[in-house]
Design a protein around this motif. Structure first.
Motif, PDB file in Angstrom:
ATOM      1  N   GLU A 193       0.830  -1.207   0.000  1.00 17.39           N
ATOM      2  CA  GLU A 193       0.000   0.000   0.000  1.00 17.39           C
ATOM      3  C   GLU A 193       0.864   1.255   0.000  1.00 17.39           C
ATOM      4  O   GLU A 193       0.582   2.221  -0.726  1.00 17.39           O
ATOM      5  N   ASP A 194       1.894   1.254   0.802  1.00 15.56           N
ATOM      6  CA  ASP A 194       2.796   2.399   0.857  1.00 15.56           C
ATOM      7  C   ASP A 194       3.562   2.553  -0.446  1.00 15.56           C
ATOM      8  O   ASP A 194       3.756   3.668  -0.946  1.00 15.56           O
ATOM      9  N   TYR A 195       3.982   1.430  -1.006  1.00 17.33           N
ATOM     10  CA  TYR A 195       4.757   1.452  -2.247  1.00 17.33           C
ATOM     11  C   TYR A 195       3.944   2.051  -3.391  1.00 17.33           C
ATOM     12  O   TYR A 195       4.466   2.844  -4.195  1.00 17.33           O
ATOM     13  N   PHE A 196       2.667   1.687  -3.468  1.00 15.64           N
ATOM     14  CA  PHE A 196       1.849   2.122  -4.596  1.00 15.64           C
ATOM     15  C   PHE A 196       1.393   3.583  -4.490  1.00 15.64           C
ATOM     16  O   PHE A 196       0.696   4.066  -5.382  1.00 15.64           O
ATOM     17  N   LYS A 197       1.797   4.265  -3.468  1.00 16.32           N
ATOM     18  CA  LYS A 197       1.539   5.700  -3.408  1.00 16.32           C
ATOM     19  C   LYS A 197       2.284   6.441  -4.510  1.00 16.32           C
ATOM     20  O   LYS A 197       1.945   7.577  -4.850  1.00 16.32           O
ATOM     21  N   SER A 198       3.305   5.797  -5.075  1.00 11.01           N
ATOM     22  CA  SER A 198       4.081   6.405  -6.155  1.00 11.01           C
ATOM     23  C   SER A 198       3.480   6.131  -7.531  1.00 11.01           C
ATOM     24  O   SER A 198       4.068   6.530  -8.551  1.00 11.01           O
ATOM     25  N   TYR A 199       2.334   5.466  -7.570  1.00 15.85           N
ATOM     26  CA  TYR A 199       1.754   5.096  -8.854  1.00 15.85           C
ATOM     27  C   TYR A 199       1.538   6.291  -9.796  1.00 15.85           C
ATOM     28  O   TYR A 199       1.792   6.171 -11.008  1.00 15.85           O
ATOM     29  N   PRO A 200       1.069   7.448  -9.328  1.00 19.31           N
ATOM     30  CA  PRO A 200       0.885   8.568 -10.262  1.00 19.31           C
ATOM     31  C   PRO A 200       2.169   8.918 -11.024  1.00 19.31           C
ATOM     32  O   PRO A 200       2.120   9.234 -12.228  1.00 19.31           O
ATOM     33  N   ASN A 201       3.326   8.846 -10.354  1.00 19.59           N
ATOM     34  CA  ASN A 201       4.592   9.099 -11.042  1.00 19.59           C
ATOM     35  C   ASN A 201       4.873   8.015 -12.076  1.00 19.59           C
ATOM     36  O   ASN A 201       5.294   8.298 -13.207  1.00 19.59           O
ATOM     37  N   TRP A 202       4.650   6.765 -11.693  1.00 19.84           N
ATOM     38  CA  TRP A 202       4.910   5.660 -12.620  1.00 19.84           C
ATOM     39  C   TRP A 202       4.059   5.794 -13.881  1.00 19.84           C
ATOM     40  O   TRP A 202       4.551   5.592 -14.994  1.00 19.84           O
ATOM     41  N   LYS A 203       2.801   6.129 -13.680  1.00 21.56           N
ATOM     42  CA  LYS A 203       1.888   6.279 -14.814  1.00 21.56           C
ATOM     43  C   LYS A 203       2.344   7.417 -15.727  1.00 21.56           C
ATOM     44  O   LYS A 203       2.374   7.263 -16.965  1.00 21.56           O
ATOM     45  N   HIS A 204       2.730   8.545 -15.147  1.00 21.93           N
ATOM     46  CA  HIS A 204       3.181   9.689 -15.942  1.00 21.93           C
ATOM     47  C   HIS A 204       4.435   9.355 -16.742  1.00 21.93           C
ATOM     48  O   HIS A 204       4.523   9.659 -17.944  1.00 21.93           O
ATOM     49  N   TRP A 205       5.417   8.726 -16.086  1.00 21.98           N
ATOM     50  CA  TRP A 205       6.670   8.392 -16.768  1.00 21.98           C
ATOM     51  C   TRP A 205       6.431   7.448 -17.950  1.00 21.98           C
ATOM     52  O   TRP A 205       6.961   7.661 -19.046  1.00 21.98           O
ATOM     53  N   SER A 206       5.643   6.410 -17.718  1.00 24.66           N
ATOM     54  CA  SER A 206       5.444   5.400 -18.769  1.00 24.66           C
ATOM     55  C   SER A 206       4.634   5.968 -19.943  1.00 24.66           C
ATOM     56  O   SER A 206       4.965   5.722 -21.108  1.00 24.66           O
ATOM     57  N   GLN A 207       3.586   6.714 -19.648  1.00 28.24           N
ATOM     58  CA  GLN A 207       2.774   7.284 -20.717  1.00 28.24           C
ATOM     59  C   GLN A 207       3.575   8.292 -21.542  1.00 28.24           C
ATOM     60  O   GLN A 207       3.462   8.327 -22.771  1.00 28.24           O
ATOM     61  N   SER A 208       4.395   9.081 -20.867  1.00 23.04           N
ATOM     62  CA  SER A 208       5.231  10.054 -21.577  1.00 23.04           C
ATOM     63  C   SER A 208       6.226   9.348 -22.488  1.00 23.04           C
ATOM     64  O   SER A 208       6.481   9.803 -23.629  1.00 23.04           O
ATOM     65  N   ALA A 209       6.793   8.236 -22.028  1.00 25.23           N
ATOM     66  CA  ALA A 209       7.760   7.494 -22.837  1.00 25.23           C
ATOM     67  C   ALA A 209       7.104   6.933 -24.098  1.00 25.23           C
ATOM     68  O   ALA A 209       7.683   6.987 -25.193  1.00 25.23           O
ATOM     69  N   ILE A 210       5.894   6.416 -23.958  1.00 21.50           N
ATOM     70  CA  ILE A 210       5.186   5.852 -25.109  1.00 21.50           C
ATOM     71  C   ILE A 210       4.823   6.959 -26.098  1.00 21.50           C
ATOM     72  O   ILE A 210       4.944   6.795 -27.328  1.00 21.50           O
ATOM     73  N   VAL A 211       4.389   8.100 -25.564  1.00 19.38           N
ATOM     74  CA  VAL A 211       4.063   9.251 -26.433  1.00 19.38           C
ATOM     75  C   VAL A 211       5.304   9.705 -27.185  1.00 19.38           C
ATOM     76  O   VAL A 211       5.258   9.964 -28.408  1.00 19.38           O
ATOM     77  N   ASN A 212       6.434   9.807 -26.520  1.00 19.46           N
ATOM     78  CA  ASN A 212       7.674  10.226 -27.166  1.00 19.46           C
ATOM     79  C   ASN A 212       8.117   9.218 -28.217  1.00 19.46           C
ATOM     80  O   ASN A 212       8.631   9.594 -29.289  1.00 19.46           O
ATOM     81  N   SER A 213       7.925   7.924 -27.926  1.00 22.01           N
ATOM     82  CA  SER A 213       8.274   6.886 -28.885  1.00 22.01           C
ATOM     83  C   SER A 213       7.438   7.006 -30.150  1.00 22.01           C
ATOM     84  O   SER A 213       7.965   6.880 -31.273  1.00 22.01           O
ATOM     85  N   ARG A 214       6.151   7.280 -29.967  1.00 22.90           N
ATOM     86  CA  ARG A 214       5.268   7.445 -31.121  1.00 22.90           C
ATOM     87  C   ARG A 214       5.608   8.722 -31.880  1.00 22.90           C
ATOM     88  O   ARG A 214       5.673   8.730 -33.127  1.00 22.90           O
ATOM     89  N   LYS A 215       5.846   9.796 -31.150  1.00 20.99           N
ATOM     90  CA  LYS A 215       6.108  11.105 -31.764  1.00 20.99           C
ATOM     91  C   LYS A 215       7.409  11.120 -32.552  1.00 20.99           C
ATOM     92  O   LYS A 215       7.462  11.657 -33.676  1.00 20.99           O
ATOM     93  N   HIS A 216       8.457  10.515 -31.997  1.00 23.27           N
ATOM     94  CA  HIS A 216       9.783  10.569 -32.622  1.00 23.27           C
ATOM     95  C   HIS A 216      10.127   9.311 -33.401  1.00 23.27           C
ATOM     96  O   HIS A 216      11.231   9.199 -33.949  1.00 23.27           O
ATOM     97  N   LYS A 217       9.129   8.373 -33.445  1.00 23.69           N
ATOM     98  CA  LYS A 217       9.331   7.112 -34.180  1.00 23.69           C
ATOM     99  C   LYS A 217      10.606   6.398 -33.717  1.00 23.69           C
ATOM    100  O   LYS A 217      11.447   5.998 -34.523  1.00 23.69           O
ATOM    101  N   THR A 218      10.686   6.217 -32.408  1.00 22.33           N
ATOM    102  CA  THR A 218      11.876   5.587 -31.809  1.00 22.33           C
ATOM    103  C   THR A 218      11.452   4.431 -30.901  1.00 22.33           C
ATOM    104  O   THR A 218      10.277   4.238 -30.616  1.00 22.33           O
ATOM    105  N   TYR A 219      12.471   3.719 -30.467  1.00 20.47           N
ATOM    106  CA  TYR A 219      12.255   2.660 -29.473  1.00 20.47           C
ATOM    107  C   TYR A 219      12.286   3.253 -28.069  1.00 20.47           C
ATOM    108  O   TYR A 219      12.953   4.263 -27.826  1.00 20.47           O
ATOM    109  N   CYS A 220      11.581   2.608 -27.155  1.00 21.24           N
ATOM    110  CA  CYS A 220      11.733   2.893 -25.729  1.00 21.24           C
ATOM    111  C   CYS A 220      11.509   1.593 -24.955  1.00 21.24           C
ATOM    112  O   CYS A 220      10.872   0.668 -25.471  1.00 21.24           O
TER     113      CYS A 220
END
Length: 367
Positions: A193-220
């Motif tokens: 329960e304490d560990y998953f308090k960081s979930y909002p950060n995890w979600k932001h980081w992963s979604q941003s990486a996928i968006v950047n991969s799509r935008k720049h046509k690169t791997y992540c």
């Protein structure tokens, strides 16, 4: 004449008196059979695993039997034609009936207890199965691992006692097992329960990486620590997924060198190490510590969370030689060599690598 009449009367009354004596003696036959049946009933009742309620009935049966035996001794001290065994027979019958009632009560309550303990056994078994399915990778201390093993062992001992119909011992074993199991379950639940308090950060980081991969046509690359998965995206689309192994103390962010934790955050590959340049087959070196890691490290020192003489560490890699089936690295991410070949071929220096605790929410995983 008188003598003849006397003889005639004696001859007439002797059969009558003899018959009456026979009937009297037969009627006053010692209650050996009744007492034996009562004793047999008590013996059978003694063999049954009695509940408290059945025990009360059983002790009453014993009391009736003891009273019958005492009365028998008293009656035997009397002249035979003055003995009266009726009360002894009555007490013997009551003792026999109570012994049987004790058996029926015990069997009835044992049947109820058997069902209650069966449900308890299933509940404790399900708790262990649940823990194994969702918490099996959690890092526990040696003492906690021992407590968990002790709880499982006690449960098995309780099941053995249950199968032997020793319900009193079963209760003792189940109670002890539950203490250990609940202790580790509660600790693990609070930790997660304490560990998953960081979930909002995890979600932001992963979604941003996928968006950047799509935008720049690169791997992540996205690493899901809880799911033990490495995911390779190309142009924002998942291309490949494989299993991973982590640092021994993987849960939470890396705090300092030697804590055996796998860091969390957004990183870049800084170097590709070919086979022969690393003892781990192939490796992708990450830019740990990044600026966020360094800032957090300084703050933790000021707060006294880590020793002021501690070092932040480095050399965090994604590398091969995985497939051991357990967490074993000092903080790196290990893949099987065949998976490492695919990742190594797709990635280059500068490829973004995001390491998160989980891509799923706490509710999705545990509710």
């Amino acid at each position: 004449m008188k003598r003849r009449i006397l003889i005639w009367l004696l001859c007439a009354f002797i059969p009558v008196i003899s018959g009456a004596a026979y009937i009297f003696i037969a009627w006053q036959k010692p209650p050996v059979e009744e007492l034996s049946e009562a004793r047999l009933g008590l013996t059978e009742a003694e063999k049954v695993n009695r509940s408290p309620a059945a025990e009360i009935i059983f002790q009453h049966a014993v009391s009736q039997y003891d009273s019958a035996m005492l009365l028998w001794q008293l009656e035997n001290d009397k002249i035979f034609f003055l003995r009266d065994y009726s009360q002894i027979i009555k007490l013997s019958d009551q003792s026999k009936q109570l012994a049987q009632a004790s058996i029926e009560k015990a069997r009835s309550e044992n049947s109820d207890m058997k069902e209650i303990l069966l449900q308890r056994k299933k509940q404790l078994t399900r708790r262990i199965e649940y823990y194994q399915s969702v918490f099996k990778h959690l890092p526990l201390s040696k003492s906690q691992r021992n407590e968990w093993a002790k709880g499982r062992m006690l449960l098995q001992e309780g099941i053995f006692a249950y199968n032997k119909h020793n319900y009193e011992l079963t209760i003792q074993k189940f109670d002890s097992a539950e203490l250990f199991i609940n202790k580790i379950m509660n600790y693990s639940t609070r930790l997660i329960e304490d560990y998953f308090k960081s979930y909002p950060n995890w979600k932001h980081w992963s979604q941003s990486a996928i968006v950047n991969s799509r935008k720049h046509k690169t791997y992540c690359v996205i690493i899901d620590k809880y799911a033990r998965k490495c995911m390779l995206y190309n142009k924002g689309v998942l291309q490949y997924e494989c299993d991973i192994e982590l640092g021994l103390n993987w849960i939470g962010d890396k705090k300092h060198q030697g804590d055996k934790s796998t860091p969390e955050g957004v990183y870049k590959i800084t170097r590709k190490k070919k086979n022969g340049e690393t003892i781990y087959y192939k490796a992708l070196l990450l830019n740990y510590p990044n600026d966020d890691d360094k800032k957090r490290f300084i703050q933790n020192k000021k707060k006294g969370i880590i020793d002021r003489n501690a070092n932040i560490g480095n050399l965090i890699e994604i590398h091969g030689r995985g497939g051991k089936g357990t967490d074993w690295t000092d903080g790196c991410i290990a893949l099987e060599d065949t998976d490492m070949d695919i990742l190594f071929e797709a990635c280059k220096a500068g490829t973004e690598v995001v390491i998160v605790g989980s891509l799923k929410t706490y509710e999705e995983l545990f509710k």
